[in-house]
Design an enzyme around this catalytic site. Structure first.
Site, short mmCIF file in Angstrom:
data_model
loop_
_atom_site.label_atom_id
_atom_site.label_comp_id
_atom_site.label_asym_id
_atom_site.label_seq_id
_atom_site.Cartn_x
_atom_site.Cartn_y
_atom_site.Cartn_z
CB SER A 32 -9.16 57.12 -8.30
OG SER A 32 -7.94 57.43 -8.92
CE LYS A 35 -6.26 56.03 -6.41
NZ LYS A 35 -5.91 57.45 -6.64
CB VAL A 67 -8.86 59.92 -14.04
CG1 VAL A 67 -8.40 58.60 -14.61
CG2 VAL A 67 -8.42 61.07 -14.92
#
Lengths: 309, 309, 309, 309
Positions: free
Chosen positions: D64, D67, D261
């Site tokens: 992530s 992002k 993660v």
């Protein structure tokens, strides 16, 4: 056709022997001290007969079962305007959930969750003093049961008043949306007291007769509500009468019913009988564990489910 | 006792003249093009008689009404293990809500919301190819209706496949919780196709007879499901059959029923009749507007509500 | 480096001329009667200087801005045990939402939504009479602002008491989970009164100085809280200080801030300045419309965002 | 002023010795097999210096963290139109919640929860083939890190594709609201692949430099984004970068950051440094346990919190 008397006697016997009895409500001492061994059942039939067994004459706290009768009174008072302040859809939520109120602008989903019953009490209260409104409710129960000895357990009412923070939250929340008309403390006072009415299974079965007989007292023939209204109250009981266990009750028992945290259940077999059971141990949804099992056995053996012939 | 034939004829007449007809579903062109003027009704009675009126022979897309039949098939296949993958409580939510799935770890609240019906389809599919499973469902409908001309509208199925993103979301969401066993595309393929089954009111009323008659075909006496299972399916239909309009349907009509977005409703009067109505205009909850009104009139005039005598 | 005085003067001028002013809160008459034309700004700099413009000396109802100071007091009183009764995550919900409380067992998401601030007030109250606790809060504000003329607007407090049903619902709801220790009416009394403190922009900017200067009064060097605690209070203000508009405030203004429904905002530029703005018209999230715009202009022109150099 | 090199070395030493390491993600085998003993840190300072320690050159799955970079790319492509398809408020929900999407008509709350990042990927994809869009993202990372050896771990991407039912649900759900323009499989393909980019702490700290230096590469002075845009991306990282642990990260670390993660965190100290840490064990919110602790130690010792001087 099985014999009602022997069916009722057998069920009372079977329930007495079961070891799974659920958990008695403990949130107030007056309920916590009731023996889990108690079990009562009473069936008021179509021809005026009464069949009862077990602890059928022991008064217990009817709690939310009173909501079926306050709904009846409120409908009598303002008619369908009741539905401006409360819905009639199952909630899919526990009895004291406040989440749904936020999504739906303070309008409770139905008259049988706590918020909805408080709104119904507020309707009955309007234009009266709390004492008058409460008297009206109690007299209605006595009239239906043909028994003036029915009373309010003041110790239960006082305990609820002292600890009922969640209900106080629900009432204030609705008040913020102008769903309640009266002072919150007045409405809650009447609500806590009518939930504290004490009745026996026999008295409760008597009181429910009009719902089983198209709105009439089958003994006297006198009309309490219209046949259509009786049907509609039964419909709301079937879809909403057991909180988030309503689907389960319909699936297993197949009758309109209303439960209370005191362990009582009133069930209606239209055209056949008004049934009251009581056993104080509750299941996970807060409904009487043995009460539901006894009703399931009764409807199966008598063929009383509304969903079959 | 009113005469069923004249009641049905009167209702069809009254419905034809009403100007309030609801809004036809527009999410796929095949449904959007159906005329809102259509209205059909068919009643299959206890003695094998059939009374029908209006557009009672025009096939329409049964859509979610198929969920009552796939639930029956799945219960036949795995019995009560169905309830490990789907609940039986009313949802209090619209037909395609995903919120409840998150709170309850991917287990749909009941078999009649979309998520629940997809889970039921997955049960029927397991151990089969999609084509086989779909064939089994279609043949079951043909068998119940005693009419092999019942067909799947491939144009409807193709449109649903192309645009069914919400159902695809529901299915993938359940798959992430291992609630579905089969590949998502397989399960959805069967689901979209059984929703695209086209039937007339007459065929649908025939197919529903076993639910009205303790699980048996009243003409042949052959058992489709046990009496207990028929009662239980009726109970789930009554509490969950109309999404967040289920309470309203119980309140007004007083019968177990299952609606579809194509404008059809199957309603069951236990011991009396299997009833199909169709009018494509929908109300705010996605249920047939005139269909519900027609059923309310029918049960009132015939005294068929399960909640009264 | 732009000149702070001219920047502040320019902004006050620009704000005075804007026609978009948001909507003044109307839920109590005392707030509803404030003129939307008002605009004030005051900046307390690192070297003890004060730059102010517009209606910078007009007292207004600080409302939820008081929550930053009650959090400071509660942390001083019980330290990190504050966080046993309230979280510190942004809520993603409006200021008075009750939904989150149900999901999280009565623990408010953060100290700046109403529920959280009520829990913080309850901590300050414990062991005291309401009058004492309120006196402590008021004296803390006077001490920080070095101005004993700061007062509680009793008319505002009385109106909030009379109409604050939603807050009463939140408090009773938390009480049902034992998150509040004191009688609900006591805690709410103190809460409504500290929200009714009236201050001018100049007073408020003075009161916020310790947050901009590592916990110290830059004029006297006296420590109010530790440097770490000042940083942490700023962090909670940045992530949670504007309800469900917190992300927007961080994105546009780039400073920790706390808004109130009276139209005030306190913003902290760490190491640089404590800033108070006031304009009573609110945006959709309940935060001062021109206040936010003025702060955005100020931080851009002065280069004060915490997110850039 | 403490010495950055010794601070970083001390922290790496301390982290190596801790026994509390969180739990490595297990949902795909490629992540589950990473050793929980790994810890790396790299700090790219304002003057172009790089201080690194521990497993700072071992590539890990950035997940992530990508992002933050896809948001930068999408803002470069369509500017503020990004915010028509995704919000910028903290969600108060876990990374993969679908509840908020239903309440807000398919618009994800912010670009850093999974749904929001999928919408951002869809923006980058529009007008391109998936392969081109993915190439653009990878080249952007290589350009920022000045290292063409950065690669996509195809085994990770393939595992995510195979098991990513929850993300597939989110994407289909948004598609049902027309929030996605491209075929769901295309958008998800690009999304799963950019999450599977593998980088070392050193490479990641290099890539984040523009966010710490007003949008510019401090070594070359070349502008990647405007200063205002860099500030705003930092603001979104601070309020939303750690899912429902964002408030906690701001409270403890006091820097904008984005976690993945895979156990990596990118943190930005505006004007001072771009920092990457990596330790694969996660806390309850899904963020690197030791990574957060290391960053807390680093900002405390260096005085880098944005909330103090």
């Amino acid at each position: 056709m099985p014999d009602l008397e022997s069916v009722v006697r057998d069920i009372a016997e079977e329930m007495r022997e079961r070891s799974d009895r659920g958990d008695v409500a403990t949130y107030i001492p007056e309920l916590a001290s009731v023996s889990p061994a108690a079990f009562g059942i009473a069936v008021a039939g179509a021809d005026g007969e009464m069949v009862a067994a077990g602890d059928c004459d022991m008064p217990f706290s009817i709690q939310s079962i009173s909501k079926a009768f306050t709904l009846t009174l409120a409908l009598g008072k303002v008619g369908d305007r009741v539905w401006r302040r409360v819905g009639r859809e199952p909630s899919g939520s526990p009895f004291n959930s406040i989440v749904q109120l936020e999504a739906e602008h303070g309008i409770p989903r139905n008259p049988f969750i706590n918020a909805g019953a408080i709104a119904v009490t507020d309707i009955i209260l309007s234009g009266h003093q709390p004492r008058e409104a409460l008297g009206e409710i109690l007299r209605f129960m006595q009239f239906l049961a043909e028994d003036n000895s029915i009373f309010i357990d003041e110790a239960v009412a006082a305990s609820e008043q002292r600890t009922g923070f969640r209900n106080r939250a629900l009432a204030n929340y609705m008040k913020s949306f102008d769903v309640l008309e009266n002072p919150v403390d007045y409405t809650l006072g009447v609500y806590f007291h009518h939930c504290a009415i004490a009745m026996s299974c026999r008295q409760l079965a008597m009181a429910g007769r009009f719902l089983a007989h198209n709105g009439r007292n089958p003994a006297t023939g006198l009309s309490v509500v219209s046949a259509e209204r009786a049907r509609r109250i039964n419909a709301v009981m079937l879809t909403c009468g057991h909180y988030d266990g309503s689907g389960e009750f319909a699936y297993r028992v197949g009758l309109p019913g209303k439960s209370g945290v005191g362990g009582g259940i009133l069930a209606i077999a239209p055209g056949k009988a008004s049934i009251a059971v009581w056993s104080p141990g509750l299941d996970a949804s807060g409904n009487s564990h043995l009460g539901r099992i006894a009703l399931e056995a009764l409807t199966q053996r008598m063929g009383w489910s509304v969903f079959g012939v």
